[in-house]
Write a protein that holds these residues in place. Structure first.
Motif, PDB file in Angstrom:
ATOM      1  N   TYR A 127      -0.030   0.762   9.299  1.00 37.86           N
ATOM      2  CA  TYR A 127       1.302   0.984   9.866  1.00 37.86           C
ATOM      3  C   TYR A 127       1.433   0.307  11.218  1.00 37.86           C
ATOM      4  O   TYR A 127       2.464  -0.281  11.542  1.00 37.86           O
ATOM      5  N   ILE A 148       3.814   1.899   1.276  1.00 34.79           N
ATOM      6  CA  ILE A 148       4.196   2.124   2.663  1.00 34.79           C
ATOM      7  C   ILE A 148       5.531   2.864   2.712  1.00 34.79           C
ATOM      8  O   ILE A 148       6.481   2.496   2.037  1.00 34.79           O
ATOM      9  N   ARG A 150      -4.929   3.768   7.095  1.00 36.35           N
ATOM     10  CA  ARG A 150      -3.489   3.842   6.872  1.00 36.35           C
ATOM     11  C   ARG A 150      -2.740   3.696   8.200  1.00 36.35           C
ATOM     12  O   ARG A 150      -1.756   2.976   8.291  1.00 36.35           O
ATOM     13  N   GLN A 194       0.827  -1.211   0.000  1.00 34.78           N
ATOM     14  CA  GLN A 194       0.000   0.000   0.000  1.00 34.78           C
ATOM     15  C   GLN A 194       0.860   1.258   0.000  1.00 34.78           C
ATOM     16  O   GLN A 194       0.558   2.215   0.707  1.00 34.78           O
TER      17      GLN A 194
END
Lengths: 307, 293
Positions: B21, A112, B17, A110
């Motif tokens: 993470y 990152i 998001r 995604q």
């Protein structure tokens, strides 16, 4: 004439050289092929023959006993323990590695920040020896100094985690360590697969109003089938051969609770001087590996031919 | 949607998001934990491990465990530390990697640029040898090493590792040379280059990446091997993995966990270094070795 003589000589020399040049490639390949024939196929036959003999401490090809070793093998409780453990280990190891690997790959895909740092962290265990992995996990899961001890020091007095000392659960500690070692590699395989998905497909699905969840569930994950297959073959193959990790963590214990076929082979052949039975168990292991590998290689080769 | 976006078209909100993470970080901690435990506890005195918290940093930093693991710890019957076994592993790995890689390169060259009737079958037979469970060859190997007078020697281990590495090295080079332009080889032959000249001057200089991949693959596998080392070595020729296992699982005396951890790191150091220095190639080797053919 003299001239004619020399040209004839040159001609035969050229011919000989060309013939030598023709066989040279074969000569170069020959040693490796001979080695493979002897050390792989010859040795498999030798072990197969031993499994039909009553060999004990040393190979003895004069005492033929037919399939007795196989009968004794499948009558032996330790062999059934080994097979049972292999079944538990293989199922959990393959399933969890695949799910964890795929999940991590999807999350990492995604865009990152710091992917370059995370990916090597997930993958480095693959560079370690199973013996090193075994030592680390053996002491971390040891109730006396490891996890349980730490939790107690942190105030969780009733916390108990002694699987590694418990004959019913010890095999699961080996599963944990094995997953730790291999799942990053499965992640890398899936990540390579995901990076190969055509972006147009994703965009088209989004224009059609597909949510991320649907996109992955209906389109992208089904496209990963070949990766699942490769991962399955690699992991199944590693699982059947699993030996080092078991030796380092429990050496088969407590008792015989964590024996696997590879450990059985080693213990019976060299520990108990039952070379005939040990050979029989090795033959069964080979058959199990072949049952996974041969159809896979066959389908891969067929795919290559058709494309 | 910006057109510069090529890699990934999936969009997500800020909260998602953050969650992503978070998960990735927690998993990273799981992977780092054993390494952290090994490093931290190898730098503590033994009492701190026995009574203290395995996850906490040392109160009293010391490298005593490291020097003990390296040069004085009891391995088997001798208090030699792991040093001689580290050397054994080096003496075993270097020739085995070199020979198997050279042979693999030549085999790959023949199998792609000098095909003959039956060469595909030979390749298939060599390929299959990559997958056998080694338990099936242990007994005959031990016998043959005995007959050759090589049991319990490093030379014997070199031979065994070379032999069982050939399948993979051949596979790597074959797949690499398959994509190597045959026209270049033909052109060299037009100019009069013979079999070995073509190999030395044309193929080998262009084989850098695959040599690195093969060497890393072989190095890692052989350094980390336990089965062959445990089966074919004696007390003097044991490789590092076998010695480490003896150190950790010897039943006599107090368990010196800090020494065990230091020893484990010493055994892991060479392959870890290779991985850190050349991670890209390491991954490529793993992939090539798994998605065969």
């Amino acid at each position: 004439m003299l001239d004619d003589q020399t040209s004839k000589q040159t001609f035969t020399r050229v011919l000989a050289r060309r013939r030598f040049a023709d066989i040279l490639p074969k000569l170069v390949l020959a040693p490796s092929f001979a080695i493979t024939l002897v050390f792989v196929y010859g040795f498999i036959l030798f072990t197969g023959a031993l499994s039909l003999t009553g060999s004990k401490l040393l190979p003895d090809l004069t005492k033929w006993v037919g399939l007795t070793n196989y009968e004794r093998l499948f009558d032996h409780p330790n062999w059934w323990i080994s097979l049972g453990n292999l079944a538990i280990f293989t199922c959990l190891y393959i399933t969890i590695c695949s799910v964890l690997g795929l999940a991590l790959a999807i999350l990492l895909d995604q865009k990152i920040r710091g992917e370059g740092v995370l990916r090597p962290i997930y993958l480095y265990p693959m560079a370690l020896s199973f013996i090193v992995t075994g030592v680390a996990w053996k002491w971390f899961l040891d109730p006396g100094i490891g996890l349980e001890h730490v939790m107690k020091l942190w105030g969780f007095e009733s916390f108990s985690f002694r699987w590694i000392k418990d004959s019913q659960f010890a095999i699961y500690t080996i599963v944990i360590a094995a997953i730790w070692q291999s799942s990053g590699f499965v992640m890398a395989m899936f990540l390579a697969g995901l990076r190969g998905v055509d972006n147009e497909i994703i965009k088209a699905a989004q224009i059609d109003g597909a949510s991320n969840w649907t996109l992955y569930r209906r389109i992208i994950i089904p496209m990963m089938t070949p990766v699942f297959l490769s991962a399955f073959v690699v992991l199944a193959h590693l699982a059947i051969k699993s030996y080092d990790l078991v030796v380092a963590m429990t050496d088969g214990g407590p008792g015989t609770a964590t024996w696997t076929p590879a450990l059985f082979m080693q213990k019976f052949t060299f520990g108990r001087n039952e070379m005939g039975m040990g050979s029989a168990s090795a033959i069964i292991m080979l058959m199990m590996v072949a049952a996974v590998i041969v159809p896979y290689l066959y389908s891969e080769l067929a795919k290559k031919k058709s494309s | 949607m910006s057109s510069s976006q090529s890699q990934q078209a999936v969009k997500m909100g800020f909260a998602t998001r953050l969650l992503v993470y978070g998960i990735l970080l927690i998993v990273a901690i799981f992977y780092l934990l054993p390494l952290y435990i090994m490093i931290v506890n190898s730098l503590k005195p033994l009492v701190e491990i026995q009574q203290g918290n395995m996850l906490s940093l040392p109160h009293e930093w010391t490298v005593a465990a490291w020097s003990s693991a390296w040069s004085t710890a009891q391995i088997g019957v001798e208090p030699t530390g792991l040093k001689p076994y580290f050397l054994n592993s080096l003496l075993m790995v270097v020739p085995a990697v070199f020979i198997a890689t050279m042979l693999g390169a030549l085999n790959g060259y023949v199998l792609t640029k000098w095909r003959f009737r039956g060469s595909e079958i030979i390749f298939a037979m060599m390929l299959l040898s990559c997958f056998i469970p080694f338990q099936i060859v242990i007994i005959p190997s031990a016998r043959l090493l005995g007959l050759a007078g090589l049991s319990g020697t490093i030379a014997g281990l070199v031979a065994i590792h070379t032999v069982y590495g050939l399948g993979f090295t051949t596979l790597f080079f074959r797949n690499f040379y398959e994509a190597f332009p045959t026209e270049l080889v033909r052109a060299a032959q037009m100019d009069g280059a013979r079999f070995f000249q073509t190999f030395w001057r044309i193929l080998l200089p262009n084989s850098g990446p695959i040599i690195v991949v093969t060497v890393i693959w072989q190095f890692t596998n052989i350094w980390n091997d336990f089965l062959f080392g445990a089966s074919f070595s004696d007390a003097d020729s044991q490789p590092m993995t076998v010695a480490l296992n003896n150190l950790v699982n010897s039943s006599t005396g107090v368990k010196e966990y800090n020494v065990h951890f230091a020893g484990a790191i010493l055994a892991a150091l060479p392959t870890l270094l290779v991985y850190i220095l050349s991670g890209r190639y390491f991954v490529r080797g793993l992939m090539a070795g798994s998605v065969k053919g």
